[in-house]
Design an enzyme around this catalytic site. Structure first.
Site, PDB file in Angstrom:
ATOM      1  N   TRP A 327       0.833  -1.204   0.000  1.00  0.00           N
ATOM      2  CA  TRP A 327       0.000   0.000   0.000  1.00  0.00           C
ATOM      3  C   TRP A 327       0.874   1.263   0.000  1.00  0.00           C
ATOM      4  O   TRP A 327       0.539   2.273  -0.607  1.00  0.00           O
ATOM      5  CB  TRP A 327      -0.913   0.008   1.235  1.00  0.00           C
ATOM      6  CG  TRP A 327      -1.721   1.270   1.367  1.00  0.00           C
ATOM      7  CD1 TRP A 327      -2.919   1.539   0.770  1.00  0.00           C
ATOM      8  CD2 TRP A 327      -1.399   2.428   2.153  1.00  0.00           C
ATOM      9  NE1 TRP A 327      -3.359   2.792   1.123  1.00  0.00           N
ATOM     10  CE2 TRP A 327      -2.444   3.364   1.973  1.00  0.00           C
ATOM     11  CE3 TRP A 327      -0.336   2.761   2.985  1.00  0.00           C
ATOM     12  CZ2 TRP A 327      -2.443   4.610   2.600  1.00  0.00           C
ATOM     13  CZ3 TRP A 327      -0.340   3.995   3.599  1.00  0.00           C
ATOM     14  CH2 TRP A 327      -1.392   4.899   3.404  1.00  0.00           C
ATOM     15  N   HIS A 328       2.031   1.163   0.676  1.00  0.00           N
ATOM     16  CA  HIS A 328       2.892   2.341   0.775  1.00  0.00           C
ATOM     17  C   HIS A 328       3.556   2.696  -0.549  1.00  0.00           C
ATOM     18  O   HIS A 328       3.971   3.841  -0.742  1.00  0.00           O
ATOM     19  CB  HIS A 328       3.964   2.140   1.851  1.00  0.00           C
ATOM     20  CG  HIS A 328       3.432   2.301   3.238  1.00  0.00           C
ATOM     21  ND1 HIS A 328       2.877   1.272   3.940  1.00  0.00           N
ATOM     22  CD2 HIS A 328       3.336   3.393   4.038  1.00  0.00           C
ATOM     23  CE1 HIS A 328       2.477   1.708   5.123  1.00  0.00           C
ATOM     24  NE2 HIS A 328       2.731   3.000   5.204  1.00  0.00           N
ATOM     25  N   GLY A 329       3.702   1.756  -1.445  1.00  0.00           N
ATOM     26  CA  GLY A 329       4.306   2.109  -2.722  1.00  0.00           C
ATOM     27  C   GLY A 329       4.652   0.898  -3.552  1.00  0.00           C
ATOM     28  O   GLY A 329       4.710  -0.228  -3.054  1.00  0.00           O
ATOM     29  N   PHE A 488       2.669   8.253  -0.638  1.00  0.00           N
ATOM     30  CA  PHE A 488       2.128   6.895  -0.486  1.00  0.00           C
ATOM     31  C   PHE A 488       0.691   6.745  -0.943  1.00  0.00           C
ATOM     32  O   PHE A 488       0.098   7.491  -1.507  1.00  0.00           O
ATOM     33  CB  PHE A 488       2.242   6.429   0.961  1.00  0.00           C
ATOM     34  CG  PHE A 488       3.663   6.460   1.471  1.00  0.00           C
ATOM     35  CD1 PHE A 488       4.727   6.120   0.637  1.00  0.00           C
ATOM     36  CD2 PHE A 488       3.953   6.857   2.757  1.00  0.00           C
ATOM     37  CE1 PHE A 488       6.026   6.157   1.083  1.00  0.00           C
ATOM     38  CE2 PHE A 488       5.248   6.890   3.219  1.00  0.00           C
ATOM     39  CZ  PHE A 488       6.284   6.548   2.385  1.00  0.00           C
TER      40      PHE A 488
END
Lengths: 488, 360
Positions: A327-329, A488
């Site tokens: 989800w962060h990248g 993000f």
């Protein structure tokens, strides 16, 4: 628009505030909500208006799908089941997020795996897409669970776009937000909320501009020169990033909560002294709390949670953290980071199941170091960079001490220890050590901003404190820097 | 305390402090950003944030007819040295450590927004190095916007600026001794050390100073193109653009050949000749061997500026060594390069001080 910008603090916020309450005073409540939506979209479009249609389309689509699912739940005979509609909604959102966030990652990995020559698309990530997509997926799931009571489009749009949370959270739940937008209490100016909001906003601004951006200069320089770092520089780099990330993100959240409070809206808390955690589970109850809540309610529990035996529970926990990492990248480094945290949470659960205990200081020490080390994977641009820092932290690259210690350890010179300029590669100075020690003192001994908010009273002492930190932060705002979680 | 009163105090106190700090900074103007003339009591601005910011605003406010551009090499020369030859006001807009792109950006800004008549552009070989990073203080936005708000905001409300305002006043009113300026003469030992130190730095550096990419002559093509385009723009605006290459110590040229940068170095001079005539001071001459005319291997002392401008602009130059500053055109460049190549000495970077002393 950034919270830590002159245009936000001295133009956007006052204008939005006064027009909103003026409209409410005239009993134009729908117009006041429409004004907040307009202001929020203006706030969103400040950098690049090109993605405005995207967020508007996403809101319209999700509201339509959510409303349809809710109606289907009422109607007895239906041509399509609500489950199919929900799957359609979720898949559409994931495809949208996948296209903008993960397409180049997918292409690069496909090229590497099967030797294709597809060109990267170099898609620019729309601001806040991860946040508004997750927020709306939660809304669809709740509509399916028949937990959505309100179907007002304006309220829904305001819930998604409300500018304090739009770009970097907290990730909201419609049940805790939509009733607030309709509450009579929220329509009148509440001086107590404004004072508390100013107090929180000033703390957040100080955390971001003064503390996080100070640590950022050493963290950024260190992560740019990973090959050259010595033992002390490597530790200073990793600790600087650990503190930068916390003060940056929690500072943003404080500002978001403070601004929302001025509009009589209470956003959920997102941080609760995470670096005081004594185990990894405790950490995730204190760090980015609304993301943890989302992952628990909408991934972990639907996967079966802890209902299907120990092995399945471990697998579910690990999966949740892999998704959290991704989800962060779109990067293997985030996946590695997620996998490390997933592994830690599985080990922690196994430890608990065995009924084992640990000294609380040792538990804190292990937890903090694990978090500090895993942030290296989170921040490093690739595996080699992370490996370089970890090697330097282990002392493989040698120990360089300040010249002043040569008189004590001079006999070891050129063997174990060398003497010279310690912080050269991270543009640091002697005070870097002092700042890092202060960082520890702040995160471990001081009350966090939520605790300060709880006990806030409009006293003279608080007034002087708030004015001092506000003025100091504004004075340093010229070195404008984005919030880390905008990426993000 | 009553909450409403608390909020009122907060707003009034915060705004009062901000207005007071901004007012003081505006009047004292420590970074030279404003042109109100109220700061005449503190004209020496020695506490600027960066030369790149302050020099830009001085140039804007001065409205010069002639600008001097280049790196710190021309930075050591003065406007007074040039004033006998070109129309004033003259302003030395050179930026230490600047790349050709940065220098061109300033010239292009002055062509677009100011009524300049002459540009004297000192060209340094290493400013053409494609791997040389741009100085972090350079803000391209400053040159692309008519008003760059960030500079005004930082010059107004900042406690750091306030502290610099007080220091500026203190220095102007109480004549606090300045640290030695760049133009002060050095002892022979100091110059020899500087020459050896800088040559050693160039010779042993593996990053941008002596990068492998720079060994390929065509790597400087984009930079040459920038000069060409800027000179063309000057012509289109009827602005005279005078080009010259900066003088260096003779061993500096030896070092370039020793580092396999000779081909790029010659290509650089050749391509400049195709853009237009220039005066080449970056070659062997009697002056290039006089240690005391230098501060280090790539910086002559400020006094040499008078000789440089005399050679470029004056027909009668009795005090200038005959071989100092060779006029170059596309017709003469090959002969000049052949001559230069024949004069190259063997360079040893391991003991440059000894070599310097032996060479005297």
């Amino acid at each position: 628009m950034l919270f830590n910008s002159y245009e936000f603090i001295f133009l956007f916020l006052p204008v939005t505030f006064f027009v909103y309450f003026w409209l409410n005073k005239k009993r134009l409540t729908q117009a006041s909500k429409a004004w907040l939506v307009f202001a929020s979209l203006f706030f969103y479009s400040w950098w690049n208006i090109i993605y405005l249609p995207l967020i508007l389309g996403s809101i319209l689509f999700n509201f339509a799908v959510g409303s349809t699912i809710s109606k289907m739940n009422i109607v007895q005979k239906k041509r399509i089941s609500p489950k199919v509609m929900l799957a359609f909604g979720i898949v559409s959102n994931i495809l949208l997020l996948g296209y903008f966030k993960y397409m180049d990652f997918f292409i690069a990995n496909t090229n590497m795996l099967i030797g294709t020559q597809w060109d990267l698309m170099h898609i620019i990530l729309p601001l806040g897409i991860s946040f508004f997509t997750f927020t709306q997926i939660a809304y669809l799931v709740d509509a399916y669970r028949n937990e959505v009571k309100e179907m007002d489009y304006l309220n829904y749009t305001l819930f998604v776009t409300f500018f304090p949370h739009l770009l970097a959270g907290p990730i909201l739940h419609h049940k805790e937000m939509m009733p607030q937008f309709d509450s009579i209490k929220s329509k009148a100016i509440n001086y107590r909320n404004i004072a508390a909001g100013l107090f929180l906003f000033s703390i957040g601004l100080f955390k971001k501009v003064v503390i996080a951006d100070t640590f950022a200069q050493w963290a950024n320089a260190g992560f740019e020169t990973t090959q050259a770092l010595n033992l002390i520089e490597a530790w200073a780099t990793s600790l600087s990033y650990t503190f930068q990330l916390y003060f940056d993100f929690s500072g943003y959240t404080d500002m978001a909560l403070g601004v929302a409070l001025m509009f009589n809206i209470r956003l959920p808390i997102n941080f609760n002294s995470p670096y005081k955690a004594r185990n990894i589970q405790d950490f995730w109850r204190r760090w980015h709390i609304t993301l943890s809540r989302f992952l628990r309610d909408y991934i972990y529990i639907p996967l079966g949670g802890n209902r299907n035996g120990e092995f399945k529970t471990y697998a579910n926990l690990f999966t949740v953290f892999l998704v959290g990492g991704l989800w962060h990248g779109a990067s293997w480094m985030f996946i590695i980071w997620g996998a490390l945290h997933g592994t830690a949470i599985v080990l922690h659960r196994a430890w608990q199941q065995m009924g084992l205990k640990m000294n609380s200081i040792l538990a804190w020490f292990i937890t903090f170091n694990f978090i500090n080390i895993t942030w290296i994977f989170f921040r490093a641009k690739d595996w080699d960079a992370a490996k370089n820092i970890l090697s330097a932290m282990s002392g493989i690259n040698g120990i360089l001490l300040p010249e002043k210690y040569a008189k004590y350890f001079g006999d070891f010179n050129n063997t174990l220890i060398q003497f010279g300029s310690v912080y050269e590669h991270i543009n640091g100075k002697a005070q870097t050590t002092v700042y890092i020690i202060l960082g520890f003192i702040m995160v471990l001994t001081l009350k966090n901003s939520m605790q300060l908010w709880d006990s806030f009273k409009p006293t003279r002492l608080n007034l002087v404190f708030t004015i001092a930190i506000f003025l100091t932060a504004v004075s340093m705002m010229s070195r404008v820097s984005e919030f880390l979680y905008f990426n993000f | 305390m009553h909450t409403k009163k608390w909020i009122t105090f907060f707003i009034v106190a915060a705004l009062s402090v901000m207005i007071a700090v901004s007012g003081i900074n505006w009047v004292i103007n420590p970074y030279n950003v404003f042109s109100h003339g109220l700061d005449n009591f503190a004209p020496k601005k020695t506490n600027v944030l960066s030369d790149r910011m302050s020099k830009f605003y001085i140039a804007k406010n001065l409205k010069p007819k002639t600008i001097m551009m280049g790196t710190s090499r021309i930075g050591l020369f003065t406007e007074a040295q040039l004033s006998p030859y070109l129309e004033g006001p003259i302003y030395n807009l050179s930026m230490a450590g600047s790349t050709i792109d940065e220098q061109a950006a300033y010239i292009q800004y002055m062509l677009k927004y100011e009524n300049i008549k002459n540009v004297v552009w000192s060209l340094d070989f290493f400013a053409f190095n494609p791997t040389k990073p741009t100085d972090a203080a350079f803000q391209p936005e400053r040159l692309s916007e008519t008003i760059y708000w960030d500079d005004y905001l930082i010059s107004l409300y900042s406690f750091k600026t306030l502290s610099r305002s007080f220091k500026t006043v203190k220095k102007n009113l109480f004549s606090v001794q300045e640290p030695e300026p760049m133009g002060q003469p050095f002892s022979r030992d100091k110059v020899e050390f500087n020459i050896a130190y800088i040559l050693n730095q160039y010779a042993t550096d593996t990053t941008f100073l002596n990068s492998k990419i720079f060994h390929d002559p065509s790597s400087i093509d984009p930079k040459i193109e920038v000069v060409k385009r800027t000179v063309q723009l000057c012509r289109e605006n009827n602005v005279t653009c005078v080009l010259y290459t900066s003088p260096v110590f003779y061993q500096h040229i030896d070092m370039l050949y020793a580092l396999n940068l000779g081909a790029t170095f010659e290509y650089w001079k050749q391509e400049l000749a195709l853009i237009g005539p220039y005066t080449d001071f970056c070659t062997y001459s009697a002056l290039s061997k006089e240690v005391m005319q230098f501060r280090d291997s790539s910086h002559v002392i400020g006094d040499v500026g008078a000789l440089v401008f005399a050679r470029i602009f004056s027909k009668r130059t009795p005090n200038v060594p005959a071989d100092f500053g060779i006029p170059i055109t596309s017709q003469t460049i090959q002969t000049h390069l052949n001559k230069q190549r024949n004069l190259v000495h063997t360079f040893s970077h391991s003991s440059p001080i000894t070599t310097i002393r032996e060479g005297q």
